[in-house]
Structure formats: C-alpha cells, structure tokens
Design a protein around this motif. Sequence first.
Motif, PDB file in Angstrom:
ATOM      1  N   CYS A 193      -6.273  -1.669   4.765  1.00 53.41           N
ATOM      2  CA  CYS A 193      -6.832  -2.424   5.887  1.00 53.41           C
ATOM      3  C   CYS A 193      -6.616  -1.636   7.178  1.00 53.41           C
ATOM      4  O   CYS A 193      -5.704  -0.822   7.284  1.00 53.41           O
ATOM      5  N   ASN A 194      -7.503  -1.837   8.115  1.00 53.05           N
ATOM      6  CA  ASN A 194      -7.409  -1.163   9.416  1.00 53.05           C
ATOM      7  C   ASN A 194      -7.786  -2.158  10.506  1.00 53.05           C
ATOM      8  O   ASN A 194      -8.156  -3.302  10.219  1.00 53.05           O
ATOM      9  N   LYS A 195      -7.652  -1.741  11.748  1.00 49.53           N
ATOM     10  CA  LYS A 195      -7.869  -2.715  12.834  1.00 49.53           C
ATOM     11  C   LYS A 195      -9.280  -3.283  12.796  1.00 49.53           C
ATOM     12  O   LYS A 195      -9.499  -4.463  13.076  1.00 49.53           O
TER      13      LYS A 195
ATOM     14  N   ASN B 255      -1.843  -3.492  10.638  1.00 48.64           N
ATOM     15  CA  ASN B 255      -2.684  -3.102   9.510  1.00 48.64           C
ATOM     16  C   ASN B 255      -2.059  -1.909   8.798  1.00 48.64           C
ATOM     17  O   ASN B 255      -1.259  -1.165   9.372  1.00 48.64           O
ATOM     18  N   CYS B 256      -2.437  -1.732   7.543  1.00 52.94           N
ATOM     19  CA  CYS B 256      -1.794  -0.708   6.703  1.00 52.94           C
ATOM     20  C   CYS B 256      -2.096   0.701   7.195  1.00 52.94           C
ATOM     21  O   CYS B 256      -1.249   1.593   7.059  1.00 52.94           O
TER      22      CYS B 256
ATOM     23  N   ASP C  86       0.871  -1.187   0.000  1.00 54.19           N
ATOM     24  CA  ASP C  86       0.000   0.000   0.000  1.00 54.19           C
ATOM     25  C   ASP C  86       0.901   1.228   0.000  1.00 54.19           C
ATOM     26  O   ASP C  86       1.814   1.328   0.824  1.00 54.19           O
ATOM     27  N   THR C  87       0.623   2.153  -0.904  1.00 55.29           N
ATOM     28  CA  THR C  87       1.535   3.280  -1.112  1.00 55.29           C
ATOM     29  C   THR C  87       0.770   4.596  -1.107  1.00 55.29           C
ATOM     30  O   THR C  87      -0.287   4.721  -1.728  1.00 55.29           O
TER      31      THR C  87
ATOM     32  N   ALA D   1       3.964  -2.804   3.856  1.00 54.36           N
ATOM     33  CA  ALA D   1       3.941  -4.200   3.397  1.00 54.36           C
ATOM     34  C   ALA D   1       2.696  -4.826   4.029  1.00 54.36           C
ATOM     35  O   ALA D   1       2.678  -5.155   5.213  1.00 54.36           O
ATOM     36  N   CYS D   2       1.653  -4.926   3.238  1.00 56.57           N
ATOM     37  CA  CYS D   2       0.327  -5.251   3.784  1.00 56.57           C
ATOM     38  C   CYS D   2       0.369  -6.538   4.620  1.00 56.57           C
ATOM     39  O   CYS D   2       0.781  -7.586   4.134  1.00 56.57           O
ATOM     40  N   PRO D   3      -0.055  -6.438   5.896  1.00 56.25           N
ATOM     41  CA  PRO D   3       0.009  -7.595   6.796  1.00 56.25           C
ATOM     42  C   PRO D   3      -1.184  -8.547   6.679  1.00 56.25           C
ATOM     43  O   PRO D   3      -1.392  -9.380   7.564  1.00 56.25           O
TER      44      PRO D   3
END
Lengths: 198, 198
Positions: free
Chosen positions: B95-97, B111-112, B35-36, B175-177
């Motif tokens: 993505c978020n929590k 998360n990103c 994600d950038t 680095a998307c988890p």
Amino acid sequence: MTEQQTVPTRGGKAAHVAKGQSIKIINTHGSQVVDTWAFRTDDLTEFMSMEHTRSALLKLMPATGDALYSNRRNPIMTLVEDTTTGIHDTLLAACNKERYEQLGCTEYHANCTDNLTVAMQELGLKEPETPSPLNVFMNIPWTDAGGLSFEEPETKPGDYIVLRAEMDCVVAMSACPQDMVPINGADCVPTEAHFEVI
Amino acid sequence: MTEQQTVPTRGGKAAHVAKGQSIKIINTHGSQVVDTWAFRTDDLTEFMSMEHTRSALLKLMPATGDALYSNRRNPIMTLVEDTTTGIHDTLLAACNKERYEQLGCTEYHANCTDNLTVAMQELGLKEPETPSPLNVFMNIPWTDAGGLSFEEPETKPGDYIVLRAEMDCVVAMSACPQDMVPINGADCVPTEAHFEVI
C-alpha cells in the motif's frame, strides 16, 4: 495515417504514445509473446505496474475495458480492444541473462530485460528500473492450488490488442527471445511483432 | 540467544540477517499482515522479487522448503518453517499514500511503501526501488477465472514463519497499516508484530 513499425525478432522497440492516442500491438506471426512496459513521459519513475494493476482490478489478468495502473495507482493505459481469447500474463518477470544462464546457455542470450534498456536508449531514455511487464499474448495458466505452467500462446496470426494511453507515455515492447521453453509456440522459434501508434 | 524485536503498529523495521541466519516473523496478535522485503547487503539493487520467485517456482505462493528468488534469479531466502495454513500473498503491491487517498483519506495515512523507506533509513540505507513485497500472512485467494479478493488472515496469535538467508541481506518488514479493508482482520485494527534474528 498510421504506420506499422516492427519489434524485431529477439529485440525491443519503444515509442511515444500521447494521452488519447492508442498503440496496437500485433502478433504478426501468431505465437509471439510481447513483453510490454509503459512509463510516464514527463516522469519515468511513474510506470505501469502489474502488482498495482492486480491490486486495483482484483484480477490476475486485465480484460477489455480495464485500465492498467501505475505504481502511483493512476490509470496509465486502458485495454480497449483485444482480438485474442483474452489470455495475457501479469505474473512472470521479464526474462534476463541470468534466466538463460540457468537454462544452460554458456554465451549471451538476448533477453527482454536488456531489450527494454536498448529500446529506451534508442529514444535517449533510461528506465528507472525493470518493472514486471505486461506479457502480451503470453499463456501462463494457474491452478486452484496455485500452480503455474508455461504454455503456448492461443493466438493466431494477426491477433492484436489496443492500449489507449491515459497519460503521455513511452511504451516499450520486447519480442521475447525465449527459445528454450515453448512460450513463443511449440517450435520455440521467436519471431518479430508489429505495432501502430494510432 | 535471540532477542525479540518489534515491528511497531502501523510502522516498519529492518534488520541485518547474515547468510545462514534466519529471521522468524511472528503474528503476535493473530491477524496482522507483514509486508516483507529483502535486499542483498553488499548490493541493494539485488532484492527479493515476487515476479522472479513466481517464475522460478511456477507457483503463486511459496511453500515450506521453497526458496524466494532475487531479481537476478538467485535464492535470497528460503521459507524453512511455517506454522500457518500456508497462506501468504505474492500478488499485490505494497500500500502507498495514493491507495489511501483513493479510499477517501484526506490526511496522510501510514503505508507500507513509506514504512519500507523509514525502516531502511534507520539502518542508514536507501532502497533502490519498492519491490513488490512478500505479504506474509496476507490472504488473497484467486478464482479459476482469475478474480482476487481481500480476505481476513487465517492465522492465529503466535503463528510465525522462518526465513533462512541464502546471502547476507537486509530484511525490512512493515506491519501493514491498512484499516479500511479487512486484510488485517474483520475489525480493521492493525497491530504490532515481532521478529527474531536467529
């Protein structure tokens, strides 16, 4: 009793919609795009987000029965009724003054981004940012290759959608003042729209 | 001389990229989504915006040679090189929590959205909001009917893109988890990525 209110031509308007109430957004004259936002009343930093809605629905466009999601992934409104062919846009940004400058305007041009600000100010509120709006009635088809185009709405006079609030929220609407590309109809003449809080 | 830097596994990293410099984002292990985001250095409230980019390009995905646009409709970066098949995502939110809570996580999940915050903090900066990111290497195809799906990246180890800065900007990468749906490969194992400022 519900009272019909006006989103003025080229302008914006916001209204409180309590959880369980609905807002009916009416394409009065038949070809007007209405950029629409929703913010959670008790915390405006939670708001309807097109990117979170697409992620949740795995769709480019919501259909009747679908929720619209906030940036915290909560349903904020649900599309409960839609008399149109179901075409609305989630992909494009609200127009802003820079958009019209780039189209050649040398004087200030009304725009949905500023309309949001004014509509919120009328309620004594300030939006925390300009979320990407739900562009109600806007017709932006996509191709297999990922091309997009600005098309006229497929709506007719009196078409409407109904959004049910899933939390207390402030709904802001802009009657898009775009008159340089035909997204508000081939004649490029923006009109007013109407709404009712039900 | 350029130095390769690491976007740590499940983490984020940001870097200053001056106008005219480029940033090479490398899919080191072959199936990692990055994600950038990009923010204008001297005014972080101007940033790369996917909705404004789609509006400007009239495309769902940028191709080599295309600029990426800011929320003020200025080119902020240009995609100048791409060794992949050209698949990157502009449609889905970071993505978020809450995303992981909804997927069933009972403990905090990287998360990103939070990675962006930490990456900016490491440079002493704070993002004004969480723009919808350019999801580099992410494979989210669409159907004629507007359906979306989470697919594995089509990339191979060492694939990269190069983004040239059109203004001084801060580029943040996560680095998307995501390890619960296969957007980082069928094995759902996130990895590190690398980048170079050129």
